[in-house]
Write an enzyme that holds these catalytic residues in place. Sequence first.
Site, PDB file in Angstrom:
ATOM      1  N   GLU A 188      -4.250  26.872 -13.987  1.00  0.00           N
ATOM      2  CA  GLU A 188      -5.200  25.951 -13.348  1.00  0.00           C
ATOM      3  C   GLU A 188      -4.471  24.705 -12.846  1.00  0.00           C
ATOM      4  O   GLU A 188      -3.470  24.311 -13.421  1.00  0.00           O
ATOM      5  CB  GLU A 188      -6.254  25.507 -14.386  1.00  0.00           C
ATOM      6  CG  GLU A 188      -6.864  26.661 -15.130  1.00  0.00           C
ATOM      7  CD  GLU A 188      -7.791  26.225 -16.280  1.00  0.00           C
ATOM      8  OE1 GLU A 188      -8.116  25.031 -16.370  1.00  0.00           O
ATOM      9  OE2 GLU A 188      -8.164  27.113 -17.062  1.00  0.00           O
TER      10      GLU A 188
ATOM     11  N   LYS B  62      -3.870  20.812 -12.787  1.00  0.00           N
ATOM     12  CA  LYS B  62      -4.194  19.748 -13.741  1.00  0.00           C
ATOM     13  C   LYS B  62      -4.812  18.598 -12.953  1.00  0.00           C
ATOM     14  O   LYS B  62      -4.128  17.860 -12.254  1.00  0.00           O
ATOM     15  CB  LYS B  62      -2.953  19.279 -14.488  1.00  0.00           C
ATOM     16  CG  LYS B  62      -3.296  18.282 -15.579  1.00  0.00           C
ATOM     17  CD  LYS B  62      -2.148  18.076 -16.540  1.00  0.00           C
ATOM     18  CE  LYS B  62      -2.559  17.303 -17.768  1.00  0.00           C
ATOM     19  NZ  LYS B  62      -3.078  15.963 -17.501  1.00  0.00           N
TER      20      LYS B  62
ATOM     21  N   ASP C 231      -6.442  15.165 -11.916  1.00  0.00           N
ATOM     22  CA  ASP C 231      -6.105  13.824 -12.371  1.00  0.00           C
ATOM     23  C   ASP C 231      -7.357  12.957 -12.424  1.00  0.00           C
ATOM     24  O   ASP C 231      -7.660  12.214 -11.507  1.00  0.00           O
ATOM     25  CB  ASP C 231      -5.049  13.228 -11.434  1.00  0.00           C
ATOM     26  CG  ASP C 231      -4.230  12.166 -12.131  1.00  0.00           C
ATOM     27  OD1 ASP C 231      -4.427  11.971 -13.344  1.00  0.00           O
ATOM     28  OD2 ASP C 231      -3.396  11.538 -11.471  1.00  0.00           O
TER      29      ASP C 231
ATOM     30  N   TYR D  60     -15.078  19.427 -12.206  1.00  0.00           N
ATOM     31  CA  TYR D  60     -14.778  20.853 -12.392  1.00  0.00           C
ATOM     32  C   TYR D  60     -14.730  21.138 -13.887  1.00  0.00           C
ATOM     33  O   TYR D  60     -14.102  20.379 -14.642  1.00  0.00           O
ATOM     34  CB  TYR D  60     -13.420  21.231 -11.800  1.00  0.00           C
ATOM     35  CG  TYR D  60     -13.409  21.404 -10.300  1.00  0.00           C
ATOM     36  CD1 TYR D  60     -14.448  22.067  -9.635  1.00  0.00           C
ATOM     37  CD2 TYR D  60     -12.333  20.931  -9.544  1.00  0.00           C
ATOM     38  CE1 TYR D  60     -14.418  22.236  -8.256  1.00  0.00           C
ATOM     39  CE2 TYR D  60     -12.303  21.106  -8.164  1.00  0.00           C
ATOM     40  CZ  TYR D  60     -13.350  21.753  -7.531  1.00  0.00           C
ATOM     41  OH  TYR D  60     -13.316  21.926  -6.177  1.00  0.00           O
TER      42      TYR D  60
ATOM     43  N   LYS E 155       3.850  19.742 -15.898  1.00  0.00           N
ATOM     44  CA  LYS E 155       3.638  18.581 -15.022  1.00  0.00           C
ATOM     45  C   LYS E 155       4.565  18.554 -13.811  1.00  0.00           C
ATOM     46  O   LYS E 155       5.698  18.994 -13.878  1.00  0.00           O
ATOM     47  CB  LYS E 155       3.856  17.289 -15.841  1.00  0.00           C
ATOM     48  CG  LYS E 155       2.907  17.118 -17.020  1.00  0.00           C
ATOM     49  CD  LYS E 155       1.575  16.536 -16.623  1.00  0.00           C
ATOM     50  CE  LYS E 155       1.627  15.055 -16.385  1.00  0.00           C
ATOM     51  NZ  LYS E 155       1.348  14.246 -17.552  1.00  0.00           N
TER      52      LYS E 155
ATOM     53  N   CYS F  82      12.598 -16.914  13.646  1.00  0.00           N
ATOM     54  CA  CYS F  82      13.071 -15.534  13.598  1.00  0.00           C
ATOM     55  C   CYS F  82      14.377 -15.458  12.819  1.00  0.00           C
ATOM     56  O   CYS F  82      15.313 -16.203  13.116  1.00  0.00           O
ATOM     57  CB  CYS F  82      13.254 -15.006  15.012  1.00  0.00           C
ATOM     58  SG  CYS F  82      14.087 -13.411  15.034  1.00  0.00           S
TER      59      CYS F  82
ATOM     60  N   CYS G 222      17.204 -14.445  15.623  1.00  0.00           N
ATOM     61  CA  CYS G 222      17.611 -15.274  16.767  1.00  0.00           C
ATOM     62  C   CYS G 222      17.103 -16.710  16.666  1.00  0.00           C
ATOM     63  O   CYS G 222      17.290 -17.506  17.582  1.00  0.00           O
ATOM     64  CB  CYS G 222      17.122 -14.644  18.069  1.00  0.00           C
ATOM     65  SG  CYS G 222      15.343 -14.795  18.294  1.00  0.00           S
TER      66      CYS G 222
ATOM     67  N   CYS H  92       8.285 -12.670  16.531  1.00  0.00           N
ATOM     68  CA  CYS H  92       9.346 -13.510  17.073  1.00  0.00           C
ATOM     69  C   CYS H  92       9.062 -13.649  18.565  1.00  0.00           C
ATOM     70  O   CYS H  92       8.701 -12.686  19.231  1.00  0.00           O
ATOM     71  CB  CYS H  92      10.686 -12.824  16.837  1.00  0.00           C
ATOM     72  SG  CYS H  92      11.976 -13.366  17.968  1.00  0.00           S
TER      73      CYS H  92
ATOM     74  N   CYS I   7      16.388 -11.946  21.637  1.00  0.00           N
ATOM     75  CA  CYS I   7      16.549 -11.710  20.208  1.00  0.00           C
ATOM     76  C   CYS I   7      17.369 -10.434  20.019  1.00  0.00           C
ATOM     77  O   CYS I   7      16.995  -9.366  20.505  1.00  0.00           O
ATOM     78  CB  CYS I   7      15.183 -11.566  19.554  1.00  0.00           C
ATOM     79  SG  CYS I   7      15.282 -11.083  17.829  1.00  0.00           S
TER      80      CYS I   7
HETATM   81  S1  IVH Z   1      -7.676  21.880 -20.899  1.00  0.00           S
HETATM   82  C1  IVH Z   1      -7.657  22.340 -25.217  1.00  0.00           C
HETATM   83  N1  IVH Z   1      -7.507  22.099 -18.286  1.00  0.00           N
HETATM   84  O1  IVH Z   1      -5.576  16.927 -19.088  1.00  0.00           O
HETATM   85  C2  IVH Z   1      -7.321  22.021 -23.839  1.00  0.00           C
HETATM   86  N2  IVH Z   1      -7.256  19.936 -19.236  1.00  0.00           N
HETATM   87  O2  IVH Z   1      -3.465  16.126 -20.895  1.00  0.00           O
HETATM   88  C3  IVH Z   1      -8.006  20.830 -23.330  1.00  0.00           C
HETATM   89  N3  IVH Z   1      -6.942  18.143 -17.593  1.00  0.00           N
HETATM   90  O3  IVH Z   1      -7.672  15.703 -21.614  1.00  0.00           O
HETATM   91  C4  IVH Z   1      -7.745  20.462 -21.935  1.00  0.00           C
HETATM   92  N4  IVH Z   1      -7.038  19.425 -15.805  1.00  0.00           N
HETATM   93  O4  IVH Z   1      -8.416  15.455 -19.147  1.00  0.00           O
HETATM   94  C5  IVH Z   1      -7.452  21.262 -19.333  1.00  0.00           C
HETATM   95  N5  IVH Z   1      -7.432  22.440 -15.989  1.00  0.00           N
HETATM   96  C6  IVH Z   1      -7.371  21.606 -17.032  1.00  0.00           C
HETATM   97  C7  IVH Z   1      -7.185  20.222 -16.874  1.00  0.00           C
HETATM   98  C8  IVH Z   1      -7.122  19.415 -18.011  1.00  0.00           C
HETATM   99  C9  IVH Z   1      -6.912  18.184 -16.256  1.00  0.00           C
HETATM  100  C10 IVH Z   1      -6.775  16.916 -18.387  1.00  0.00           C
HETATM  101  C11 IVH Z   1      -7.846  16.690 -19.425  1.00  0.00           C
HETATM  102  C12 IVH Z   1      -7.115  16.626 -20.737  1.00  0.00           C
HETATM  103  C13 IVH Z   1      -5.761  16.225 -20.284  1.00  0.00           C
HETATM  104  C14 IVH Z   1      -4.701  16.600 -21.307  1.00  0.00           C
END
Ligand code: IVH
Length: 678
Positions: free
Chosen positions: A115, A117, A119, A225, A320, A414, A417, A432, A438
């Site tokens: 998945e 991650k 933010d 999500y 990451k 400037c 110049c 300028c 210049c």
């Molecule tokens: S799973 C037991 N899936 O990352 C697992 N977390 O660094 C629990 N996060 O607190 C988290 N995308 O806020 C999971 N696809 C994803 C995620 C995700 C973002 C965040 C979440 C978590 C943090 C951990």
Amino acid sequence: MPTDTITTQLAQLKQQIALYNHQYYVLDQPTVPDAEYDRLMRELISIEEQHPSLKSVDSPSQKVGGKALKAFSQVTHQLPMLSLDNVFSEQEWQAFVKRVEDKLAASAAVSYCAEPKLDGLAVSLRYEDGLLVQAATRGDGTSGENITENIRTIKSIPLRLIGENYPEVIEVRGEVFMPKASFDALNERAIKKGEKTFANPRNAAAGSLRQLDSKITAQRNLAFYAYGLGFVSTDGIERWLEDSHFARLQQLKTIGLPICPEIKQLDNHSQCQAFYEDILNRRDELSYEIDGTVIKVNDIAYQEKLGFVARAPRWATAYKFPAQEEITVLEEVEFQVGRTGAITPVARLKPVFVGGVTVSNATLHNQDEIERLGIQVGDTVIIRRAGDVIPQIVSVVLDRRPESAKMIEFPKECPVCQSEVVRNEGEAVLRCTGGLFCGAQRKEAIKHFASRKAFDIDGLGDKLVEQMVDENLIQTPTDLFSLTEIQISTLDRMGKKSALNLLESLMKAKQTTLARFIYSLGIREVGEATASNLANYYLTLETILSANIESLQKVPDVGEIVAKNIVQFFSVQHNVEVIQGLVASGIHWPDIAVKSEDEQPLLDQIFVLTGTLSQMGRSDAKAKLQSLGAKVSGSVSAKTHYLVAGEKAGSKLTKAQDLGVEVLTEDDLVALFTKHDV
Ligand code: IVH
């Protein structure tokens, strides 16, 4: 109307709107236009206003926020909200895989759920009998803040689950985030109002969820999500839970919860590495920020076997991306003078590795930006480099400001110049006033003159121009054409051969077009397309030189400001001398043939271009249409003959259809150009 009829009508409306919400936010497949959705919403709100007692907590009208709170209460999570361990390199990822797969000692390849991650912020949503009853932040993992009112305003979160087949109690875990577009819009509004901006979408999402007044949250366009489950009751429901993580997420989708469309079920760990690389490559195209991927062992029985350490599961890890934000120190601010005299403050930073490269400079744009950031020399700053974007200073870490920090002073003259510096009305930049006296402006003007879209002088790069100006070999572009082999070969890294090559390209460059010639002069705001329009309209250099503001405004694309810039440029004696010098040195171009009517097959046909064209730029398409005699207008009216609709065409397309204007696709336009040989 009798109350029970109204109750039925209201229930139907609610169900209909919830269905459309589900199609839009979860399935990404809207079935009705926005206008129809809005109409149903208005109808619902109007009935609820007339019959307040019928208003219910799961009504879609409740997405606008309610009464402001005094403070958030605390909620204890029925099951703790866990965190994730991180890996930052392929090596660390391999080590994770080894740990997992050794422990499982599985006979076949282990399958994973991969998945993005997201933010944002982790939240837990609790549904009882299908109704959203509580939402909480992660907090310390055991208890968090009760943010139910704010969560209820998020459009993609269902207030009631879909269908009948869900557990009596279900806690859904997922991420609340702010899409990039909403973030940009929010910051733009803040800048307009002179308010503080958010440094990144994550902070903006956090700030928006922490509002005690949910009406504010409602305006922030947050999204959600789902990515996992917390407590799920098993009473009265048969085998609801699937036995893989991926299948469970799909199951969440069927009951109305949005899940990220990028999520994939993968057969083995090598595919996870490929997934990571693919998502990293496409990161900038996604409509939301991510800071890595999350890889989870897919099989729930395996997850149970692996268990947890401290606060994180052993069956998942965050893989990451390299950081896009870093901290560094602003060591100095220098002022650079551009081609048009604009003085830009440039931050000299202590070199820092961010977004995959080492960064030691960043633009500070102008005085307004410096004031907005409140930045001083010596400050510790957060710097951000996303994708191929130029590094930006996002904010100052105020509590790290040293006592020796110094205010940034703008130059009164400037730096190159020493001419006077002015700030023109309505402009944020300092300029300028030295013009081509210049040295900096001269260098930039000559670089522009030699550039690809202008005289395209092969072998005359920026560094060489700078040297030539510094050594006083050239003062204006004209001087380029009287350079000698000996002069050139004395310059750094230039031998006899490269000198001869450069002389050869200078010779070749003398044959040009009127449009390129005009463009190469570097008149403010006269780009390639405008230069070409000027050439096609006036046909000769002399007529352009003597055109007045009124006449110039008849040229396509030329407004009052550009017309004034042109007249101003030609009124400077020095500029006229340069032009005369260039012509005297043998620069020439073919006459522009006046096209007869049969060479202008689209004479007086009015075209409008809308949406994104993928095979050509908009200004290209416009110039080609104009060369065939067509007029290109910015808005659709009954007089429009054709609308060219590129991708994501919006209101102009609708209007054209309403007015019965013929609509062409980009392919039709390309065919038209091919037919007429342009
Ligand atoms: S799973 C037991 N899936 O990352 C697992 N977390 O660094 C629990 N996060 O607190 C988290 N995308 O806020 C999971 N696809 C994803 C995620 C995700 C973002 C965040 C979440 C978590 C943090 C951990």
